[in-house]
Design an enzyme around this catalytic site. Sequence first.
Site, PDB file in Angstrom:
ATOM      1  N   THR A 110       0.847  -1.077  -0.022  1.00 36.85           N
ATOM      2  CA  THR A 110      -0.024   0.176   0.201  1.00 36.85           C
ATOM      3  C   THR A 110       0.764   1.284   0.040  1.00 36.85           C
ATOM      4  OG1 THR A 110      -1.535   1.285   1.447  1.00 36.85           O
ATOM      5  CG2 THR A 110      -0.243  -0.400   2.525  1.00 36.85           C
ATOM      6  N   ASP A 111       0.306   2.412  -0.548  1.00 33.41           N
ATOM      7  CA  ASP A 111       1.048   3.825  -0.616  1.00 33.41           C
ATOM      8  C   ASP A 111       1.005   4.091   0.935  1.00 33.41           C
ATOM      9  OD1 ASP A 111      -1.828   4.307  -0.318  1.00 33.41           O
ATOM     10  OD2 ASP A 111      -1.600   6.000  -1.899  1.00 33.41           O
ATOM     11  N   GLU A 112       0.289   3.610   1.928  1.00 34.12           N
ATOM     12  CA  GLU A 112       0.128   4.294   3.095  1.00 34.12           C
ATOM     13  C   GLU A 112       1.628   4.109   3.794  1.00 34.12           C
ATOM     14  OE1 GLU A 112      -4.642   3.533   4.237  1.00 34.12           O
ATOM     15  OE2 GLU A 112      -3.017   3.903   5.633  1.00 34.12           O
ATOM     16  N   TYR A 116      -1.902  -0.465  11.126  1.00 33.88           N
ATOM     17  CA  TYR A 116      -2.078  -1.150   9.904  1.00 33.88           C
ATOM     18  C   TYR A 116      -1.104  -0.799   8.877  1.00 33.88           C
ATOM     19  CZ  TYR A 116      -3.431  -1.326   4.935  1.00 33.88           C
ATOM     20  OH  TYR A 116      -3.288  -1.667   3.626  1.00 33.88           O
ATOM     21  N   LYS A 145       2.342  -3.066   7.588  1.00 35.53           N
ATOM     22  CA  LYS A 145       2.495  -3.527   6.292  1.00 35.53           C
ATOM     23  C   LYS A 145       3.870  -3.118   5.672  1.00 35.53           C
ATOM     24  CE  LYS A 145      -0.166  -4.558   3.202  1.00 35.53           C
ATOM     25  NZ  LYS A 145      -0.639  -5.937   2.614  1.00 35.53           N
TER      26      LYS A 145
HETATM   27  P1  NAD Z   1     -10.035  -7.051   2.717  1.00 36.71           P
HETATM   28  O1  NAD Z   1     -10.178  -6.585   3.954  1.00 36.71           O
HETATM   29  O2  NAD Z   1     -11.436  -6.752   1.660  1.00 36.71           O
HETATM   30  O3  NAD Z   1      -9.756  -8.466   2.622  1.00 36.71           O
HETATM   31  C1  NAD Z   1      -8.933  -9.211   3.375  1.00 36.71           C
HETATM   32  C2  NAD Z   1      -8.943 -10.794   3.083  1.00 36.71           C
HETATM   33  O4  NAD Z   1      -7.969 -11.277   3.644  1.00 36.71           O
HETATM   34  C3  NAD Z   1     -10.291 -11.161   3.632  1.00 36.71           C
HETATM   35  O5  NAD Z   1     -10.608 -12.099   2.527  1.00 36.71           O
HETATM   36  C4  NAD Z   1      -9.920 -11.892   5.003  1.00 36.71           C
HETATM   37  O6  NAD Z   1     -10.766 -12.988   5.129  1.00 36.71           O
HETATM   38  C5  NAD Z   1      -8.467 -12.427   4.452  1.00 36.71           C
HETATM   39  N1  NAD Z   1      -7.670 -12.316   5.801  1.00 36.71           N
HETATM   40  C6  NAD Z   1      -7.432 -11.727   6.858  1.00 36.71           C
HETATM   41  N2  NAD Z   1      -6.792 -12.230   7.540  1.00 36.71           N
HETATM   42  C7  NAD Z   1      -6.440 -13.377   7.228  1.00 36.71           C
HETATM   43  C8  NAD Z   1      -5.494 -14.405   7.622  1.00 36.71           C
HETATM   44  N3  NAD Z   1      -4.961 -14.503   8.869  1.00 36.71           N
HETATM   45  N4  NAD Z   1      -5.256 -15.635   6.960  1.00 36.71           N
HETATM   46  C9  NAD Z   1      -5.938 -15.914   5.662  1.00 36.71           C
HETATM   47  N5  NAD Z   1      -6.592 -15.114   5.223  1.00 36.71           N
HETATM   48  C10 NAD Z   1      -7.229 -13.658   6.049  1.00 36.71           C
HETATM   49  O7  NAD Z   1      -8.852  -6.167   1.936  1.00 36.71           O
HETATM   50  P2  NAD Z   1      -8.584  -5.587   0.423  1.00 36.71           P
HETATM   51  O8  NAD Z   1      -8.987  -4.250   0.519  1.00 36.71           O
HETATM   52  O9  NAD Z   1      -9.060  -6.299  -0.594  1.00 36.71           O
HETATM   53  O10 NAD Z   1      -6.954  -5.545   0.673  1.00 36.71           O
HETATM   54  C11 NAD Z   1      -6.315  -6.662   0.010  1.00 36.71           C
HETATM   55  C12 NAD Z   1      -4.739  -6.104   0.058  1.00 36.71           C
HETATM   56  O11 NAD Z   1      -4.503  -5.217  -0.400  1.00 36.71           O
HETATM   57  C13 NAD Z   1      -4.243  -6.088   1.467  1.00 36.71           C
HETATM   58  O12 NAD Z   1      -2.928  -6.614   1.780  1.00 36.71           O
HETATM   59  C14 NAD Z   1      -4.091  -4.598   1.706  1.00 36.71           C
HETATM   60  O13 NAD Z   1      -2.920  -4.239   2.595  1.00 36.71           O
HETATM   61  C15 NAD Z   1      -3.702  -4.112   0.120  1.00 36.71           C
HETATM   62  N6  NAD Z   1      -4.191  -2.857  -0.207  1.00 36.71           N
HETATM   63  C16 NAD Z   1      -5.761  -2.498  -0.192  1.00 36.71           C
HETATM   64  C17 NAD Z   1      -6.101  -1.159  -0.629  1.00 36.71           C
HETATM   65  C18 NAD Z   1      -7.411  -0.700  -0.519  1.00 36.71           C
HETATM   66  O14 NAD Z   1      -7.725   0.529  -0.876  1.00 36.71           O
HETATM   67  N7  NAD Z   1      -8.260  -1.631  -0.154  1.00 36.71           N
HETATM   68  C19 NAD Z   1      -4.939  -0.482  -1.328  1.00 36.71           C
HETATM   69  C20 NAD Z   1      -3.808  -0.913  -1.440  1.00 36.71           C
HETATM   70  C21 NAD Z   1      -3.419  -1.969  -0.764  1.00 36.71           C
HETATM   71  O1  DAU Z   2      -4.136   3.976   0.626  1.00 41.00           O
HETATM   72  C1  DAU Z   2      -4.249   2.794   0.430  1.00 41.00           C
HETATM   73  C2  DAU Z   2      -4.875   2.454   1.823  1.00 41.00           C
HETATM   74  O2  DAU Z   2      -6.192   2.808   1.299  1.00 41.00           O
HETATM   75  C3  DAU Z   2      -5.104   0.624   1.888  1.00 41.00           C
HETATM   76  O3  DAU Z   2      -3.769   0.276   2.186  1.00 41.00           O
HETATM   77  C4  DAU Z   2      -6.044   0.505   2.901  1.00 41.00           C
HETATM   78  O4  DAU Z   2      -6.211  -0.950   3.114  1.00 41.00           O
HETATM   79  C5  DAU Z   2      -7.429   0.931   2.768  1.00 41.00           C
HETATM   80  O5  DAU Z   2      -8.302   0.744   3.692  1.00 41.00           O
HETATM   81  C6  DAU Z   2      -7.254   2.508   2.423  1.00 41.00           C
HETATM   82  O6  DAU Z   2      -6.859   3.105   3.785  1.00 41.00           O
HETATM   83  P1  DAU Z   2      -7.467   4.527   4.091  1.00 41.00           P
HETATM   84  O7  DAU Z   2      -7.360   4.830   5.425  1.00 41.00           O
HETATM   85  O8  DAU Z   2      -7.129   5.523   3.052  1.00 41.00           O
HETATM   86  O9  DAU Z   2      -9.183   4.241   3.701  1.00 41.00           O
HETATM   87  P2  DAU Z   2     -10.391   4.532   4.511  1.00 41.00           P
HETATM   88  O10 DAU Z   2     -11.331   4.295   3.267  1.00 41.00           O
HETATM   89  O11 DAU Z   2     -10.504   4.064   5.831  1.00 41.00           O
HETATM   90  O12 DAU Z   2     -10.460   6.277   4.482  1.00 41.00           O
HETATM   91  C7  DAU Z   2     -10.337   7.130   3.275  1.00 41.00           C
HETATM   92  C8  DAU Z   2     -10.213   8.366   3.772  1.00 41.00           C
HETATM   93  O13 DAU Z   2     -11.592   8.980   4.323  1.00 41.00           O
HETATM   94  C9  DAU Z   2      -9.357   8.594   4.891  1.00 41.00           C
HETATM   95  O14 DAU Z   2      -8.811   9.860   4.812  1.00 41.00           O
HETATM   96  C10 DAU Z   2     -10.054   8.529   6.038  1.00 41.00           C
HETATM   97  C11 DAU Z   2     -11.591   9.067   5.563  1.00 41.00           C
HETATM   98  N1  DAU Z   2     -12.803   8.517   6.408  1.00 41.00           N
HETATM   99  C12 DAU Z   2     -13.036   7.158   6.398  1.00 41.00           C
HETATM  100  C13 DAU Z   2     -14.022   6.643   7.047  1.00 41.00           C
HETATM  101  C14 DAU Z   2     -14.321   4.987   6.928  1.00 41.00           C
HETATM  102  C15 DAU Z   2     -13.719   9.377   6.644  1.00 41.00           C
HETATM  103  O15 DAU Z   2     -13.894  10.507   6.617  1.00 41.00           O
HETATM  104  N2  DAU Z   2     -15.086   8.942   7.397  1.00 41.00           N
HETATM  105  C16 DAU Z   2     -15.158   7.785   7.486  1.00 41.00           C
HETATM  106  O16 DAU Z   2     -16.061   7.052   7.985  1.00 41.00           O
END
Ligand code: NAD
Ligand code: DAU
Length: 338
Positions: free
Chosen positions: A125-127, A150, A154
């Site tokens: 992730t970019d985080e 988190y 990562k």
């Molecule tokens: P998600 O939370 O939707 O899904 C996570 C999945 O992992 C679920 O199916 C869960 O059951 C499984 N899981 C969790 N713990 C586990 C464990 N101990 N063993 C096996 N399975 C397990 O997540 P997502 O948003 O699809 O993100 C997937 C990946 O991409 C993550 O590694 C996250 O850091 C990365 N990522 C997410 C975003 C985003 O915006 N969502 C952006 C950049 C990177």
């Molecule tokens: O940047 C990549 C990341 O993006 C991934 O690595 C993470 O898995 C994914 O959850 C996401 O993280 P963020 O913290 O950026 O996403 P989130 O959707 O939780 O929040 C996006 C922005 O919105 C953040 O600035 C917080 C804000 N927010 C979020 C929620 C849930 C609100 O203002 N209100 C809310 O209720």
Amino acid sequence: MKILVTGGAGFIGSAFVRMALDEDTAWRVVNLDKLTYAGNLENLAGVSESPRYRFVRGDIADGGAVMRLFAGEKPDAVVHFAAESHVDRSILSPEPAVRTNLYGTFCLLEAARVHQTPLFLHVSTDEVYGSLEEPLEADENFPLQPSSPYSASKAGSDLLALSYGKTFKLPVIVTRASNNYGPYQFPEKLIPLMISNAMEDKPLPIYGDGMQVRDWLFVDDHCRALLAVLDKGRAGEIYNVGGSLALPNKEVVRRILAATGKSESLMRYVADRPAHDRRYALSSEKVMRETGWAPRMPFDEGLALTVRWYRENIDWVRHVKSGEYMQYYERNYAHREP
Ligand code: NAD
Ligand code: DAU
């Protein structure tokens, strides 16, 4: 080609599994997923009967089970999504993030090392770059300055994966994507939470002043980038994957209200997230240059498609919002009321 996908029942993992099975008929996918609150086999209903797909319920942090799975399946590549992916939950309870994201990644790397897996793609992730001042953009050499449990877990897992490349010559690639959105995203994240609250005429909780900036990437664009990196990426390298679309949160919320036909009076400014990163900004020049990938989905089109999906999949939303979700919502939002 047999790919072991971890976390394939989650949001991005399930989009990747659907796309991978669709794109290449020579591929087989084994999906290892613990089915936490975020894992949902309904996301994979379209592929569950495929002879080229196998689901294994298991925990990536169970080293013995992971080692046995690698011995039995001997995957040609691992695409590692499984994680505790939500910042707010990692603030409420850091332990699961550390256990899964850090120790779980270690268990997978160990199994890949012992079984000499030809390619390990670690999805990150970019985080990990933390909050960036204007006009900075993070390239792959930017310092890691994670702010939450988190993102710190990562960042740690990225470094561990890269160390297995250097120390044990395990072919590891790390990708770092920006904020994904699209169908099947769990409604704890900004876009699906705001869509589902708007659909129910519930308040839309905006943290702080809502001027935090995120770079939005449509989930299928992310998955295409991962396929491109699997094909053309170089072992030992890191690739940023951004959507090239930066917006402040309150603008995203306004567009959601417009797309759902709801009033801006639903917007509520609530207490901020601790250590809330102000701005993410990513340079994806490297992945574009080396693989030819570029994001395709314009944000407003992707948002309209996403809103339509949530409207048409009310049962899916109802299902995932029952039980545990309501407890989480109460825990995360009750104390934030202004
Ligand atoms: P998600 O939370 O939707 O899904 C996570 C999945 O992992 C679920 O199916 C869960 O059951 C499984 N899981 C969790 N713990 C586990 C464990 N101990 N063993 C096996 N399975 C397990 O997540 P997502 O948003 O699809 O993100 C997937 C990946 O991409 C993550 O590694 C996250 O850091 C990365 N990522 C997410 C975003 C985003 O915006 N969502 C952006 C950049 C990177
Ligand atoms: O940047 C990549 C990341 O993006 C991934 O690595 C993470 O898995 C994914 O959850 C996401 O993280 P963020 O913290 O950026 O996403 P989130 O959707 O939780 O929040 C996006 C922005 O919105 C953040 O600035 C917080 C804000 N927010 C979020 C929620 C849930 C609100 O203002 N209100 C809310 O209720």
